[in-house]
Motif scaffolding. Structure first.
Motif, short mmCIF file in Angstrom:
data_model
loop_
_atom_site.label_atom_id
_atom_site.label_comp_id
_atom_site.label_asym_id
_atom_site.label_seq_id
_atom_site.Cartn_x
_atom_site.Cartn_y
_atom_site.Cartn_z
N GLY A 166 0.79 -1.22 0.00
CA GLY A 166 0.00 0.00 0.00
C GLY A 166 0.82 1.27 0.00
N ALA A 167 2.12 1.19 0.19
CA ALA A 167 2.98 2.37 0.20
C ALA A 167 3.72 2.45 -1.13
N SER A 168 3.88 3.68 -1.62
CA SER A 168 4.60 3.88 -2.87
C SER A 168 6.04 4.33 -2.65
N ILE A 169 6.41 4.63 -1.42
CA ILE A 169 7.78 5.01 -1.11
C ILE A 169 8.22 4.22 0.12
N GLY A 170 9.53 4.16 0.30
CA GLY A 170 10.07 3.44 1.45
C GLY A 170 11.41 4.00 1.85
N GLY A 171 12.37 3.13 2.05
CA GLY A 171 13.67 3.56 2.52
C GLY A 171 14.66 3.89 1.43
N ASP A 172 14.26 3.84 0.16
CA ASP A 172 15.14 4.20 -0.95
C ASP A 172 14.81 5.61 -1.41
N LEU A 173 15.81 6.30 -1.94
CA LEU A 173 15.62 7.68 -2.37
C LEU A 173 16.39 7.94 -3.65
N TYR A 174 15.89 8.88 -4.44
CA TYR A 174 16.59 9.33 -5.64
C TYR A 174 16.08 10.71 -5.99
N GLU A 175 16.93 11.45 -6.69
CA GLU A 175 16.59 12.79 -7.15
C GLU A 175 17.58 13.20 -8.21
N ALA A 176 17.13 13.98 -9.18
CA ALA A 176 17.98 14.53 -10.23
C ALA A 176 17.62 15.99 -10.42
N ILE A 177 18.63 16.87 -10.38
CA ILE A 177 18.42 18.30 -10.43
C ILE A 177 19.41 18.91 -11.41
N ALA A 178 18.91 19.79 -12.27
CA ALA A 178 19.78 20.54 -13.18
C ALA A 178 20.30 21.78 -12.45
N THR A 179 21.62 21.92 -12.35
CA THR A 179 22.24 23.04 -11.68
C THR A 179 23.24 23.70 -12.64
N GLU A 180 23.84 24.78 -12.17
CA GLU A 180 24.86 25.45 -12.97
C GLU A 180 26.14 24.64 -13.06
N HIS A 181 26.27 23.61 -12.20
CA HIS A 181 27.45 22.74 -12.23
C HIS A 181 27.21 21.49 -13.08
N GLY A 182 26.01 21.32 -13.59
CA GLY A 182 25.64 20.13 -14.34
C GLY A 182 24.44 19.47 -13.70
N VAL A 183 24.04 18.35 -14.24
CA VAL A 183 22.94 17.58 -13.66
C VAL A 183 23.49 16.75 -12.51
N ARG A 184 22.96 16.99 -11.33
CA ARG A 184 23.41 16.27 -10.14
C ARG A 184 22.34 15.28 -9.72
N VAL A 185 22.78 14.07 -9.45
CA VAL A 185 21.88 12.95 -9.16
C VAL A 185 22.29 12.33 -7.84
#
Length: 412
Positions: free
Chosen positions: A172-191
């Motif tokens: 019933g949960a769609s999230i748990g103990g794993d995480l991820y994110e990707a962001i475009a910055t002035e230094h490049g795409v940071r993941v």
């Protein structure tokens, strides 16, 4: 707070606890309340509270009609309690007043049983309908909260195609103990890709602390080492606050469960020219995907996970080469490699990836779908641990060549 009565005469009185009703006459005070409500809504971002009356609707601060909402919850509760009472009253009335209910014949017993069966079925259906409505509301709120914490990634960031998915070990949960994110910055795409100790809903607090810190540090810090140190400090603060909340009398040197908490973290920085730099704290290295070929991006030894051990004084980012146009990266948590079937066999992740890119170009959605299908089939549809998968594909155009120069995106 504005108290408005719809359809009230011009000199109607307000509901007040004052002993002198004459002081509650509407006039300048009503206009002042409207101006104050408009100021709160426009300038301070507040929403005025409307005291609605029995007429079914009121008028807002700007004169528009406002639907009656204040009395809905009490009315709904009354209906939810009244319908079972009506069903029960009908059953009792039939038993006490109906002559047929007093007879002992077979036909009378059949009719009486049918009546009570209908009453019981009606009560069960009513309770079921109420519970389903509450469950839908709870799921709606939980889904909104989960989407804010682990927000869906856009399909494309700064020339990189992205596809991501997560499976929670808690039903019933769609999230748990794993995480991820990707962001475009002035230094490049940071993941960032991480895995919190434990799984399921119990690890969401730590996930929120790490992700919140990364979303700020990815823009503020010029080096990946600074981002990693920010994540370490955020994790330490979160664990300290959780320890104090769980053990108010414990001191700084006391032993607690938080001393065993850790988070594996992988940080990637993909620059505009395709150069990839990474910092890895106990996380599996990603795979480099090319047409018909899969290999580990780096074979270096990672740092210890965040939490039990402090970071070293120097944190130079690992140079991972260049992600050329048409190539991709596959990031995952250890739940993908450690997933087992009923016989205890591990999921063949490398084989599944090779099959996904064997017959065509690297398409993130297709690769993700193929691996997820194989993983769910291998585990019988229910993995025992959280699983997070992230696929990146470089869809940038090769740089234009000048005569006499070699392209930096030439095949190896």
């Amino acid at each position: 707070m504005i108290r408005i009565k719809a359809g009230a005469p011009r000199r109607a009185t307000l509901h007040t606890h004052s002993r002198n009703p004459a002081r509650a006459v509407l006039g300048p005070r009503r206009r002042r309340d409207r101006l104050r409500a408009g100021f709160d809504r426009v300038v301070r971002g507040r929403r005025p509270r409307l005291g609605l009356t029995r007429s079914g609707c009121g008028r807002g601060a700007l004169g528009h009609r406002v639907p009656r909402t204040a009395d809905r919850p009490p009315l709904r509760r009354a209906v939810n309690l009244g319908l079972p009472a009506v069903w029960g009253a009908l059953a009792i009335s039939y038993k006490m007043a109906c002559p047929l209910a007093q007879e002992n014949g077979f036909g009378a017993r059949v009719v009486t049983s049918a009546v009570f069966f209908a009453v019981g079925a009606g009560l069960i259906l009513h309770v079921r309908r109420v519970l389903l409505r509450e469950l839908r509301q709870i799921r709606k709120v939980a889904g909104a909260a989960q989407s804010v914490l682990l927000r869906p990634l856009p399909p494309r960031i700064d020339g990189l195609d992205i596809a991501a998915a997560q499976l929670s070990a808690d039903h019933g949960a769609s999230i748990g103990g794993d995480l991820y994110e990707a962001i475009a910055t002035e230094h490049g795409v940071r993941v960032v890709m991480g895995d919190v100790r434990g799984h399921g809903l119990g690890a969401i607090g730590t996930v929120a602390a790490v992700l919140g810190s990364f979303r700020e540090a990815a823009h503020d810090e010029g080096e990946l080492g600074g981002v990693l140190r920010r994540l370490e400090r955020a994790l330490a603060r979160h664990l300290c606050e959780r320890d104090r909340a769980g053990h108010p009398s414990s001191g700084p040197g006391s032993d607690s469960d938080t001393a065993e908490e850790f988070v594996t973290v992988l940080l990637l920085e993909i620059r505009g020219d395709g150069e990839v730099h990474a910092l890895n704290c106990g996380h599996p290295w990603p795979y480099l995907l090319t047409r018909g070929r899969v290999r580990p991006l780096v074979r270096a030894e990672p740092l210890p996970p965040l939490g039990p051990f402090p970071l070293p004084a120097r944190l130079p980012a690992e140079s991972c080469g260049r992600l050329r146009p048409g190539e991709g990266l596959f990031l995952h948590t250890d739940g993908a490699e450690d997933a087992r079937d009923t016989r205890g066999r591990f999921f063949p992740l490398l084989t599944a990836l090779t099959a996904a890119v064997r017959d065509g170009p690297v398409v993130p959605q297709a690769v993700l779908r193929s691996v997820l299908t194989g993983l769910l089939s291998h585990t019988g549809g229910r993995p025992a641990d959280d699983v997070a998968l992230l696929v990146l594909h470089n869809d940038r155009r090769p740089l234009a060549l000048k005569p006499g120069r070699v392209s930096q995106h030439a095949p190896r």
